[in-house]
Enzyme design. Structure first.
Site, PDB file in Angstrom:
ATOM      1  N   LYS A 127      -4.343  -1.298 -13.647  1.00 13.46           N
ATOM      2  CA  LYS A 127      -3.803  -2.164 -12.611  1.00 13.46           C
ATOM      3  C   LYS A 127      -4.811  -2.231 -11.486  1.00 13.46           C
ATOM      4  O   LYS A 127      -5.241  -1.206 -10.966  1.00 13.46           O
ATOM      5  CB  LYS A 127      -2.467  -1.629 -12.097  1.00 13.46           C
ATOM      6  CG  LYS A 127      -1.748  -2.640 -11.198  1.00 13.46           C
ATOM      7  CD  LYS A 127      -0.324  -2.222 -10.946  1.00 13.46           C
ATOM      8  CE  LYS A 127       0.425  -3.275 -10.159  1.00 13.46           C
ATOM      9  NZ  LYS A 127       1.806  -2.916  -9.895  1.00 13.46           N
ATOM     10  N   HIS A 136      -4.533  -2.377  -5.391  1.00  8.88           N
ATOM     11  CA  HIS A 136      -3.654  -3.157  -4.527  1.00  8.88           C
ATOM     12  C   HIS A 136      -3.692  -2.515  -3.156  1.00  8.88           C
ATOM     13  O   HIS A 136      -3.769  -1.308  -3.032  1.00  8.88           O
ATOM     14  CB  HIS A 136      -2.234  -3.117  -5.116  1.00  8.88           C
ATOM     15  CG  HIS A 136      -1.259  -4.017  -4.424  1.00  8.88           C
ATOM     16  ND1 HIS A 136      -0.729  -3.721  -3.197  1.00  8.88           N
ATOM     17  CD2 HIS A 136      -0.737  -5.208  -4.788  1.00  8.88           C
ATOM     18  CE1 HIS A 136       0.112  -4.688  -2.834  1.00  8.88           C
ATOM     19  NE2 HIS A 136       0.110  -5.597  -3.788  1.00  8.88           N
ATOM     20  N   HIS A 151      -0.275  -0.434  -3.102  1.00  8.36           N
ATOM     21  CA  HIS A 151       0.355  -0.222  -4.411  1.00  8.36           C
ATOM     22  C   HIS A 151       1.248   1.015  -4.461  1.00  8.36           C
ATOM     23  O   HIS A 151       1.057   1.969  -3.748  1.00  8.36           O
ATOM     24  CB  HIS A 151      -0.717  -0.135  -5.513  1.00  8.36           C
ATOM     25  CG  HIS A 151      -1.643   1.033  -5.352  1.00  8.36           C
ATOM     26  ND1 HIS A 151      -2.951   0.901  -4.983  1.00  8.36           N
ATOM     27  CD2 HIS A 151      -1.417   2.362  -5.476  1.00  8.36           C
ATOM     28  CE1 HIS A 151      -3.501   2.090  -4.903  1.00  8.36           C
ATOM     29  NE2 HIS A 151      -2.593   2.989  -5.196  1.00  8.36           N
TER      30      HIS A 151
END
Length: 550
Positions: A138, A141, A144
């Site tokens: 992933k 972010h 996140h």
């Protein structure tokens, strides 16, 4: 430290109060800078001396301060003793102050402030810090949360993935797969079931499942290392929660052997942390299919890290939404019999709101890094005073990162804040750009006038109010470091560096080096060199790489 002045004052107080100097050190603090040129340099908090007394029988604080001050004497170090509101104040001999502070800054270099007596009674510790914790495959972010996505990701890759795309742009492809499979799972329950079955196979040690997970993990870590490098961050170990899938099963067995594992009607397993059935203290540690959960894996990770590192403290840096989770993990460790659970600490941070690039909402940290580099390059190109740079992209990224870090660290870590690109990149005011500009300008002074002036200096040439204010502020650096080390809040260092930069900006305008007599120019150059050294030290502590030209 505070260049030894604090200890000199403590020793004199020790003789009057019949207390060991070590007991007085932390009651003596450097006085924040003031427009009052006659302001003291240190103050003793009389409250702290009397804090163990019964409040009702405590004598008037001000009377006590006055009586204490009358018993003290000036000497070659302390030139003046007075009283303030609930304090006894000490003014240091000005020439001694100047000579000692500048000498200490230059001699100690990057260790200035860390050799302080404030740290002398703090033992060396082994500290494990877990931070960042992105999900496998992933993309980074800016805010996140950790979660178990491996099952969905593996299922998605089997349904929608392409090996060629995986090899050419792994994280981008895996992220697209993840988005697609999430949409499918919302409409088709069988997809979510497949994902759960994959995760179950992974925990049971299925070779094919393990192989696919390992591939995703290796590709993810390669990409993370590249992005971490842009931030100047290097890790000693990469071990996410999924690394502890086998050990989490051992944790479940341990919980069961201690009579702490309770089975529910649904087939899940929970731990009642309170011991009295309080619903808010129930933590689920096993799904109905026997697989582990986030909390189980964090328990396994904590136990493994203590076995491996025998740490004195372990700090988890995550968003504040995980506060309850870590409270439960630490409490479970405690009831499992691990006394070292008290050494575990959660440092939560708030949410950044309104961070958007010109392409829209920000999803990935790399988008932010690219954006700050682009914006900073444009800003630098529009400023006439910008110098010709060998690597403008690198400088722009370092200045941009400083802007981002200072904005993030200015307030309490726990606080949410609204992000504003224009405010962050201002070259004036309390910004990271201003810190970098100040450092570069001070470095330019040393380049321009060379090191010929730096052999020796006349302390009498640095008695102007602007010089004294800087010297007084330099005295406080060790206290700021100590305070941040105790509450783990970088804002104290940020505030200190911003004030130091503003003082340097004022002094740069008024304390000219060019066309000044050599003796005066040399003394001033010493002062500015000391400011740049401490500024660089503080910036590096915050993860900022100082630039020398911009």
């Amino acid at each position: 430290m505070a260049c030894g002045f604090r200890r000199v004052i403590a020793c004199q107080l020790s003789r009057v109060l019949d207390l060991p100097p070590e007991n007085l050190i932390k009651s003596i603090s450097a006085v924040p800078i003031s427009k009052n040129e006659e302001a003291a340099d240190f103050q003793l908090s009389v409250d702290s001396l009397l804090e163990k007394d019964n409040d009702h029988s405590r004598p008037d604080i001000q009377v006590h301060a006055k009586r204490l001050a009358e018993k003290l004497r000036c000497d070659t170090v302390v030139s003046e003793i007075s009283t303030g509101e609930r304090t006894v104040n000490f003014k240091i001999n000005r020439e001694l102050l100047t000579k000692t502070v500048l000498k200490q800054v230059i001699e100690d270099g990057s260790k200035y402030g860390l050799k302080s007596e404030l740290f002398s009674d703090l033992p060396q510790k082994k500290i494990v810090v877990e931070f960042s914790s992105p999900n496998v495959a992933k993309k980074f972010h800016v805010g996140h949360l950790r979660s178990t996505i491996i099952g969905l990701l593996a299922t998605g890759f089997q349904l929608f993935g392409y090996e060629e795309k995986l090899q050419s742009n792994p994280l981008q492809h895996l992220f697209e797969v993840y988005i697609q499979v999430n949409k499918e799972a919302a409409d088709d329950k069988s997809v979510a079931k497949l994902a759960q079955e994959f995760f179950q196979r992974l925990e049971l040690g299925d070779v094919q499942a393990l192989s696919l997970w390992q591939k995703f993990r290796d590709l993810s870590i390669e990409e993370y290392i590249r992005i971490y490098k842009r931030l100047g961050i290097y890790f000693d170990e990469y071990s996410g929660e999924s690394f502890y899938r086998e050990k989490s099963q051992e944790v479940l067995k341990l919980l069961e052997s201690k009579g702490l594992l309770l089975k529910t009607i649904k087939g899940t397993a929970v731990v009642d942390i309170s011991g009295n059935g309080d619903p808010s203290s129930i933590c689920t540690v096993m799904r109905s299919d026997g697989t582990s959960l986030y909390a189980t894996r964090d328990l396994a990770a904590a136990i493994d890290r203590m076995d491996k590192y025998n740490f004195d403290t372990m700090i988890y840096v995550t968003d504040k939404g995980q506060k309850k989770h870590f409270q439960q993990v630490f409490q479970m460790l405690k009831i499992m019999g691990y006394d070292w659970a008290e050494r575990c600490q959660h440092v939560p941070f708030g949410v950044v709101q309104g961070m958007k690039t010109r392409r829209g909402d920000v999803t990935f940290l790399e988008d932010v890094l690219n954006e700050i580099q682009l914006r900073m390059l444009q800003n630098m190109a529009s400023i006439k005073t910008t110098k010709e740079l060998k690597n403008p992209q690198e400088t722009a990224e370092r200045v941009g990162l400083a802007a981002l870090i200072i904005q993030d660290f200015k307030g309490l870590l726990l606080s949410d804040y609204k992000f504003n690109w224009d405010r962050v990149f201002q070259s004036r005011g309390d910004t990271g750009v201003f810190l970098q500009y100040t450092h570069a300008r001070l470095h330019s002074l040393e380049e321009t006038f060379g090191c010929g002036y730096l052999n020796d200096f006349n302390t009498a040439c640095l008695q102007e109010p602007q010089s004294v204010s800087i010297l007084q502020h330099l005295l406080r650096f060790d206290e700021v470091l100590y305070r941040s080390s105790q509450d783990l809040q970088p804002r104290h260092i940020v505030s200190y560096l911003l004030t130091l930069s503003h003082l340097a900006a004022v002094a740069h305008k008024t304390l000219q080096i060019k066309d000044s007599p050599p003796e005066v120019a040399g003394a001033r150059l010493h002062l500015f060199k000391a400011v740049r050294s401490v500024l660089a030290n503080g910036m590096k502590l915050l993860g900022i790489t100082p630039v020398c030209r911009m």
